[in-house]
Scaffold this active site. Sequence first.
Site, PDB file in Angstrom:
ATOM      1  N   ASP A  67       0.858  -1.190   0.000  1.00 19.69           N
ATOM      2  CA  ASP A  67       0.000   0.000   0.000  1.00 19.69           C
ATOM      3  C   ASP A  67       0.893   1.239   0.000  1.00 19.69           C
ATOM      4  O   ASP A  67       1.799   1.355   0.840  1.00 19.69           O
ATOM      5  CB  ASP A  67      -0.887  -0.023   1.252  1.00 19.69           C
ATOM      6  CG  ASP A  67      -1.670   1.268   1.449  1.00 19.69           C
ATOM      7  OD1 ASP A  67      -2.099   1.530   2.582  1.00 19.69           O
ATOM      8  OD2 ASP A  67      -1.829   2.011   0.462  1.00 19.69           O
ATOM      9  N   ASN A  69      -0.453   4.561  -0.240  1.00 19.21           N
ATOM     10  CA  ASN A  69      -1.130   5.810   0.186  1.00 19.21           C
ATOM     11  C   ASN A  69      -1.884   5.654   1.502  1.00 19.21           C
ATOM     12  O   ASN A  69      -2.772   6.446   1.810  1.00 19.21           O
ATOM     13  CB  ASN A  69      -2.072   6.293  -0.924  1.00 19.21           C
ATOM     14  CG  ASN A  69      -3.197   5.279  -1.177  1.00 19.21           C
ATOM     15  OD1 ASN A  69      -3.129   4.140  -0.668  1.00 19.21           O
ATOM     16  ND2 ASN A  69      -4.197   5.668  -1.914  1.00 19.21           N
ATOM     17  N   ASP A  71      -4.205   3.686   2.687  1.00 17.81           N
ATOM     18  CA  ASP A  71      -5.635   3.359   2.843  1.00 17.81           C
ATOM     19  C   ASP A  71      -5.834   1.882   3.199  1.00 17.81           C
ATOM     20  O   ASP A  71      -6.957   1.404   3.265  1.00 17.81           O
ATOM     21  CB  ASP A  71      -6.417   3.713   1.559  1.00 17.81           C
ATOM     22  CG  ASP A  71      -5.977   2.862   0.368  1.00 17.81           C
ATOM     23  OD1 ASP A  71      -6.564   3.011  -0.708  1.00 17.81           O
ATOM     24  OD2 ASP A  71      -5.026   2.050   0.532  1.00 17.81           O
ATOM     25  N   ASP A 245      -8.359 -15.457 -17.300  1.00 22.95           N
ATOM     26  CA  ASP A 245      -9.226 -15.998 -16.250  1.00 22.95           C
ATOM     27  C   ASP A 245     -10.257 -16.973 -16.830  1.00 22.95           C
ATOM     28  O   ASP A 245     -10.975 -16.621 -17.764  1.00 22.95           O
ATOM     29  CB  ASP A 245      -9.963 -14.806 -15.601  1.00 22.95           C
ATOM     30  CG  ASP A 245     -10.641 -15.187 -14.324  1.00 22.95           C
ATOM     31  OD1 ASP A 245      -9.941 -15.654 -13.402  1.00 22.95           O
ATOM     32  OD2 ASP A 245     -11.871 -15.035 -14.227  1.00 22.95           O
ATOM     33  N   GLU A 299      -6.065 -19.848 -17.516  1.00 23.16           N
ATOM     34  CA  GLU A 299      -6.415 -20.509 -16.261  1.00 23.16           C
ATOM     35  C   GLU A 299      -7.450 -21.567 -16.597  1.00 23.16           C
ATOM     36  O   GLU A 299      -8.585 -21.249 -16.961  1.00 23.16           O
ATOM     37  CB  GLU A 299      -6.988 -19.527 -15.254  1.00 23.16           C
ATOM     38  CG  GLU A 299      -7.223 -20.216 -13.923  1.00 23.16           C
ATOM     39  CD  GLU A 299      -8.361 -19.631 -13.139  1.00 23.16           C
ATOM     40  OE1 GLU A 299      -9.240 -19.008 -13.730  1.00 23.16           O
ATOM     41  OE2 GLU A 299      -8.362 -19.770 -11.913  1.00 23.16           O
TER      42      GLU A 299
HETATM   43  O1  ISL Z   1     -12.417 -20.977  -6.290  1.00 20.79           O
HETATM   44  C1  ISL Z   1     -11.436 -21.616  -6.522  1.00 20.79           C
HETATM   45  C2  ISL Z   1     -10.642 -22.330  -5.491  1.00 20.79           C
HETATM   46  O2  ISL Z   1     -11.231 -22.182  -4.218  1.00 20.79           O
HETATM   47  C3  ISL Z   1     -10.957 -21.765  -7.915  1.00 20.79           C
HETATM   48  O3  ISL Z   1     -11.614 -22.909  -8.421  1.00 20.79           O
HETATM   49  C4  ISL Z   1     -11.326 -20.534  -8.760  1.00 20.79           C
HETATM   50  O4  ISL Z   1     -12.576 -20.022  -8.410  1.00 20.79           O
HETATM   51  C5  ISL Z   1     -11.402 -20.914 -10.210  1.00 20.79           C
HETATM   52  O5  ISL Z   1     -10.173 -21.520 -10.508  1.00 20.79           O
HETATM   53  C6  ISL Z   1     -11.581 -19.640 -11.037  1.00 20.79           C
HETATM   54  O6  ISL Z   1     -10.691 -18.645 -10.548  1.00 20.79           O
HETATM   55  C7  ISL Z   1     -10.652 -17.415 -11.287  1.00 20.79           C
HETATM   56  O7  ISL Z   1     -11.955 -16.917 -11.555  1.00 20.79           O
HETATM   57  C8  ISL Z   1     -12.742 -16.472 -10.462  1.00 20.79           C
HETATM   58  C9  ISL Z   1     -11.974 -15.637  -9.419  1.00 20.79           C
HETATM   59  O8  ISL Z   1     -12.728 -15.582  -8.216  1.00 20.79           O
HETATM   60  C10 ISL Z   1     -10.609 -16.234  -9.128  1.00 20.79           C
HETATM   61  O9  ISL Z   1      -9.880 -15.394  -8.239  1.00 20.79           O
HETATM   62  C11 ISL Z   1      -9.884 -16.383 -10.448  1.00 20.79           C
HETATM   63  O10 ISL Z   1      -8.549 -16.849 -10.253  1.00 20.79           O
HETATM   64  C12 ISL Z   1     -13.864 -15.646 -11.058  1.00 20.79           C
HETATM   65  O11 ISL Z   1     -13.287 -14.636 -11.867  1.00 20.79           O
HETATM   66 CA    CA Z   2      -3.453   1.985  -1.223  1.00 22.97          CA
END
Ligand code: ISL
Ligand code: CA
Length: 602
Positions: A67, A69, A71, A245, A299
């Site tokens: 961080d 600033n 907050d 993602d 991912e």
């Molecule tokens: O929830 C998980 C493990 O506890 C993972 O299965 C994860 O939710 C999944 O791999 C998808 O993750 C990605 O998309 C999600 C986000 O919450 C995660 O942080 C991201 O890495 C939705 O965008």
């Molecule tokens: Ca900050």
Amino acid sequence: MNRRTFMNSTVVALASSLVHKVLPADPYATGSAFAPGASVSPELNGYKRQWWKEAVFYEIYTRSFQDSNGDGIGDLRGIAQRLDYLKSLGVDVLWISPHYDSPNADNGYDIRDYRKVMAEFGSMADFDHLLAETKKRGLKMIIDLVVNHTSDEHEWFQQSRKGNGNPYHDYYIWRPGKENGVPNNWPSYFGGSAWQQDGPDGEYYLHIFAKKQPDLNWDNPKVRAEVFEIMRFWLNKGIDGFRMDVIPFISKDPRLPDMTPDQVAHFDTVYGAGPHTHDYIQEMYRETLAHHDVVTVGEAAGVTNAQVPLFIDERRGELNMIFQFDAVRIGRRQWRQHAWKLTDLKAIWNAAASNPDRHLWNTFFLGNHDHPRLLNKFGDASPEHREASAKLLATLLLTQKGTPFLYQGDEIGMTNHPFSAIGQFQDVEVKGTYTDQVLTGKVSAEEYLSMLKLTSRDNSRTPMQWSSEPQAGFTTSASPWLPVNPNHKEINATNQAARSDSILNYYRSLIQFRRVNPALVYGDYRDLDPNNASIFCYQRAMDRKGFLIVLNMSSTTVRYLLPDSVAPGELMICNSERPINDGPLLSLSPWEARIYMGGLRN
Ligand code: ISL
Ligand code: CA
């Protein structure tokens, strides 16, 4: 010479001398895969050379990193303040978590405006400053592309929810309800149904994650065109690539059929098997990525090992790499953690690492912002074994086959947080599954809490522990967004930078060792004792040269007779302090890790 001195003072010196001992004068003579003038040999061991194959990546969960600033929330200026630390660690590429404007229902994975920086993280000028400072240090930076869904506060959704006839209605996935309400039985990752009723027509919209994260309709070519424009916006700023993602989720079967009970139990494999995912990723590649020297890593929740080549075979024009989760989630059933065996874990890694296909390339990782600390999951976080097991896991990360992805704080041996009440968790996933599991009476609060202590994502999201100062030097605020782990007094980057035998300096040495030894990057992999219940013994080799890695992944001393096919050469690196003079019958202390030159007899 005692072990401690041997391990540290020798290993970096050895690393540079190894270039000639292990290899002919070769690409790594410059000491870095990125250094200008690195050899132009286009291939090594049959693999096409790429900077992202030779690099070490480091994930930054911005909210918890630094961080600047006061907050209590980490931000982009804070990362910029820590770039010299990252450079000295020796990593090459930073992956920052979603930095876009967001209401933070899921800490930035719910994007409201893709061309604006999240207010808590700073301004676009702060982003540009961070990227410039990163490049000035010879580092690269990739950003997180979250396009399976947006925030429900995104303008597109605000229009879409106005109902049929609105030009944005088909940017999302709407369906009329059925007799009992929701259109089908698909579950949300974050508890409850994946459907939410909204808008004037009584329809429901799909949200595989939180209600505030409506899924985009990738079957709509306008949505795809919008996403590609967003990607061009950031590519033209000079970023070095994207982590994508849940990219396998972008295509859904338009019939949206109910899941069978078994599919509900493994719903991520249903979400990861849509009919047009590869068509859309190939279109994305042609439209954007093909025109830039950038890296992509998908991912791949819900993707089996066997499906991985479809995403990353370099002839397919899709992604460069993928995160496959079978290993990191071993023993997991959603929020529950069950027992697992090292032999099963090795089998998962072996399946990926022993694939001889030179058109594929692995990642190797043990944790991230969605999983508990690797030290608690795969090591032993007890005071007695914490340091040794952290160094052993570093050895695994940096000698395995595949691009290593480190996660912030693991390089100093950070551990899970000592949560003691459900109300202490911040994660939307916890709140959703608590409602779904505990408030409905399916599970007791005690059982739920005992499991969350092992599996909650918040375990790896507590603030980075920079020093023993209040709030671990993460913030000057007295109330960071998530509490600092009290063990920051003992576990922090400052006191480890000063100790030559610290976990931090072990990571530094090993990253340098990997950098100057292509056999650890492009070398073949072979597990020499897959059925051993506590020892992980494997070889990395190319051009008949390489390394033998022996890991005691247990909290007991193990007398281990090396397989007779193995001929260990000089001991190069060891995380233990005992003098080692054992022959083929090794006496390995708990969590002892060794790297020898050489390997197979024949
Ligand atoms: O929830 C998980 C493990 O506890 C993972 O299965 C994860 O939710 C999944 O791999 C998808 O993750 C990605 O998309 C999600 C986000 O919450 C995660 O942080 C991201 O890495 C939705 O965008
Ligand atoms: Ca900050």
